[in-house]
Scaffold this motif. Sequence first.
Motif, PDB file in Angstrom:
ATOM      1  N   ALA A   1     -42.424  -0.155  37.858  1.00 26.98           N
ATOM      2  CA  ALA A   1     -41.381  -1.307  37.980  1.00 26.98           C
ATOM      3  C   ALA A   1     -40.218  -1.021  38.669  1.00 26.98           C
ATOM      4  O   ALA A   1     -40.125  -0.231  39.268  1.00 26.98           O
ATOM      5  N   ALA A   2     -39.453  -2.133  37.644  1.00 24.82           N
ATOM      6  CA  ALA A   2     -38.613  -2.630  38.778  1.00 24.82           C
ATOM      7  C   ALA A   2     -37.786  -3.640  38.314  1.00 24.82           C
ATOM      8  O   ALA A   2     -38.528  -4.235  37.563  1.00 24.82           O
ATOM      9  N   LEU A   3     -36.206  -4.086  39.155  1.00 25.42           N
ATOM     10  CA  LEU A   3     -35.242  -5.112  38.203  1.00 25.42           C
ATOM     11  C   LEU A   3     -35.147  -6.636  39.736  1.00 25.42           C
ATOM     12  O   LEU A   3     -35.459  -5.977  41.081  1.00 25.42           O
ATOM     13  N   ILE A   4     -35.423  -7.678  38.753  1.00 27.00           N
ATOM     14  CA  ILE A   4     -35.752  -8.407  40.434  1.00 27.00           C
ATOM     15  C   ILE A   4     -34.280  -9.321  40.194  1.00 27.00           C
ATOM     16  O   ILE A   4     -34.075  -9.679  39.250  1.00 27.00           O
ATOM     17  N   THR A   5     -33.949  -9.282  41.138  1.00 27.95           N
ATOM     18  CA  THR A   5     -33.002 -10.180  40.784  1.00 27.95           C
ATOM     19  C   THR A   5     -32.652 -11.549  42.112  1.00 27.95           C
ATOM     20  O   THR A   5     -32.605 -11.189  43.250  1.00 27.95           O
ATOM     21  N   LEU A   6     -32.962 -12.504  41.733  1.00 34.07           N
ATOM     22  CA  LEU A   6     -32.995 -14.058  42.191  1.00 34.07           C
ATOM     23  C   LEU A   6     -31.683 -14.965  42.395  1.00 34.07           C
ATOM     24  O   LEU A   6     -31.536 -16.134  41.265  1.00 34.07           O
TER      25      LEU A   6
ATOM     26  N   TRP B   1     -24.990 -11.314  39.318  1.00 32.35           N
ATOM     27  CA  TRP B   1     -26.123 -12.395  38.750  1.00 32.35           C
ATOM     28  C   TRP B   1     -26.848 -11.783  38.624  1.00 32.35           C
ATOM     29  O   TRP B   1     -27.531 -10.406  38.853  1.00 32.35           O
ATOM     30  N   PRO B   2     -27.478 -12.174  36.993  1.00 31.14           N
ATOM     31  CA  PRO B   2     -28.398 -10.559  36.006  1.00 31.14           C
ATOM     32  C   PRO B   2     -30.265 -10.638  36.456  1.00 31.14           C
ATOM     33  O   PRO B   2     -30.224 -11.830  37.509  1.00 31.14           O
ATOM     34  N   GLY B   3     -29.766  -9.387  36.348  1.00 22.55           N
ATOM     35  CA  GLY B   3     -31.629  -9.320  36.810  1.00 22.55           C
ATOM     36  C   GLY B   3     -32.333  -9.110  35.724  1.00 22.55           C
ATOM     37  O   GLY B   3     -31.727  -9.463  34.943  1.00 22.55           O
TER      38      GLY B   3
ATOM     39  N   ASN C   1     -27.972   1.687  45.152  1.00 21.44           N
ATOM     40  CA  ASN C   1     -29.095   0.987  45.123  1.00 21.44           C
ATOM     41  C   ASN C   1     -28.172  -0.358  44.232  1.00 21.44           C
ATOM     42  O   ASN C   1     -28.036  -2.018  45.152  1.00 21.44           O
ATOM     43  N   GLN C   2     -27.170  -0.549  44.157  1.00 20.75           N
ATOM     44  CA  GLN C   2     -26.816  -1.117  42.542  1.00 20.75           C
ATOM     45  C   GLN C   2     -25.766  -2.742  43.691  1.00 20.75           C
ATOM     46  O   GLN C   2     -25.207  -3.404  43.622  1.00 20.75           O
ATOM     47  N   CYS C   3     -25.371  -1.471  44.295  1.00 24.65           N
ATOM     48  CA  CYS C   3     -23.654  -1.664  45.237  1.00 24.65           C
ATOM     49  C   CYS C   3     -23.943  -2.676  46.242  1.00 24.65           C
ATOM     50  O   CYS C   3     -23.843  -3.681  46.610  1.00 24.65           O
TER      51      CYS C   3
ATOM     52  N   LEU D   1     -35.021  -4.097  43.205  1.00 25.97           N
ATOM     53  CA  LEU D   1     -35.454  -2.416  42.946  1.00 25.97           C
ATOM     54  C   LEU D   1     -36.540  -1.897  42.548  1.00 25.97           C
ATOM     55  O   LEU D   1     -36.900  -1.787  41.213  1.00 25.97           O
ATOM     56  N   LEU D   2     -36.637  -1.210  43.514  1.00 26.73           N
ATOM     57  CA  LEU D   2     -38.512  -0.905  42.870  1.00 26.73           C
ATOM     58  C   LEU D   2     -38.838   0.910  43.300  1.00 26.73           C
ATOM     59  O   LEU D   2     -37.912   0.841  43.923  1.00 26.73           O
TER      60      LEU D   2
END
Length: 443
Positions: free
Chosen positions: A241-246, A226-228, A269-271, A285-286
């Motif tokens: 800064a963060a990357l959110i995936t829902l 799923w795209p973040g 972290n991505q894995c 991912l913060l």
Amino acid sequence: MRYENRAEAGRRLARDLEHLRDTHVVVLGVPRGGVPVACEVAMHLDAPLDLAVVRKLRVPWQPELGFGALGEHGVRVLNPDIVRESGLSTIERERLERAEQAELEGQVRLWRDDRAPVPLAGRSTVILHDAVATGAAAEAACRVARARGAAHVILAVPFGQEESLAHLRVVADEVVCPQPLHHIGSVGAWYEDFGPINDADIAALLAVAARPASASAHGLPPEHPWPGRPVDVPARHAPMAALITLPPAAQGMVIFAHAGSAGRNDPRNQCLAAALHRAGLGTLLLDLLTEDEERNLHNVFDITMLARRLHAASAWLRRETGLPVSHCGVETGAGAALAAAATDDDIRAVVCIGGRPELAGPAALARVRAPSLFVVGALDTCLLGCTRVAADWMHCDHRVEVVPGTGHLFTEPGALDVAAELTRDWFTTHLARADTRALQGSP
């Protein structure tokens, strides 16, 4: 229509459930009679097979008549009409419930052994039984699936009592029953072979269903991420800064606490996050520090400051998503994840991947209430020692998992996959357990 046996009933039901193929559904069998039915459906759909363990509460002088059922995760269902008509006293009913609860716990230990339950959080779940009479066991199984975080619950049975099916349509999102009957009579009369199912049969059926399952049976395949999207999390000093995936129908959020400025792009972290997405969990991912702040090593080890920022991010994420929040800490972020959880009783669970959990300090660690898992490489004896010290200071539910043959970066072949599975199972299990409180005592 009569069935030759439970397996034939499962094969017929599988055709009615064909639309679930390739939807990453999980199949649950209600022991004992529902497991042969579920096995056929699981193999047809190439889906993982698990159990929804329940115990029927039977009127002692009329064993075929059930006045309720108990299930895993504290699920309890009673039929007040049957309780009243049977003449069971409160003392008799409570005695029967205690005895059946003990039996249920023993069956869970026997059938699950050391095998972790298939994660249900955010996923569709189809529950199979060999019939529905009073419906108490089927209702308990549906509630067990809800307690484990299932997003969409489908009950499928080869035949059932119309009145009970009408009630179950309120409990489940969907009920599939090719033969609704006005009067069911004896369940065994609808099968040519209605022989008993023993413990060895259940173990064999679980093994048979597991063999043909595809590699993606426990979640969405890695090639379907799923795209973040990048977000700035408000903070007193400056946005973080963060990357959110829902993912769709996410049941909870996990914040990856990184005490630096590059956690969003860290392959480790991505894995780990991808494994959680496939289990129906969202992630944030913060980066707790900016690039300039990270240059000062003191900031990287300032657990109080990092924990304060993580606490603010947790509150923001709950407001934004309305979902329960957990923490996953790496490196010194492990200490921050625990220190933040010590001041926030709403944190559902914590996982530390290697890192420095002991930096949270004994006072903070003693206050943590969230169930906490420590995943550490066996070859990193220094961090393993620090982790055991941190665990000794804790009073909450916690566990140390040592991954053989790997160091603290988990770069050895297969090591990160093991860490990801442990992390996924910890979060999904404890998210489901926390949600079960709302179901306990349900009528």
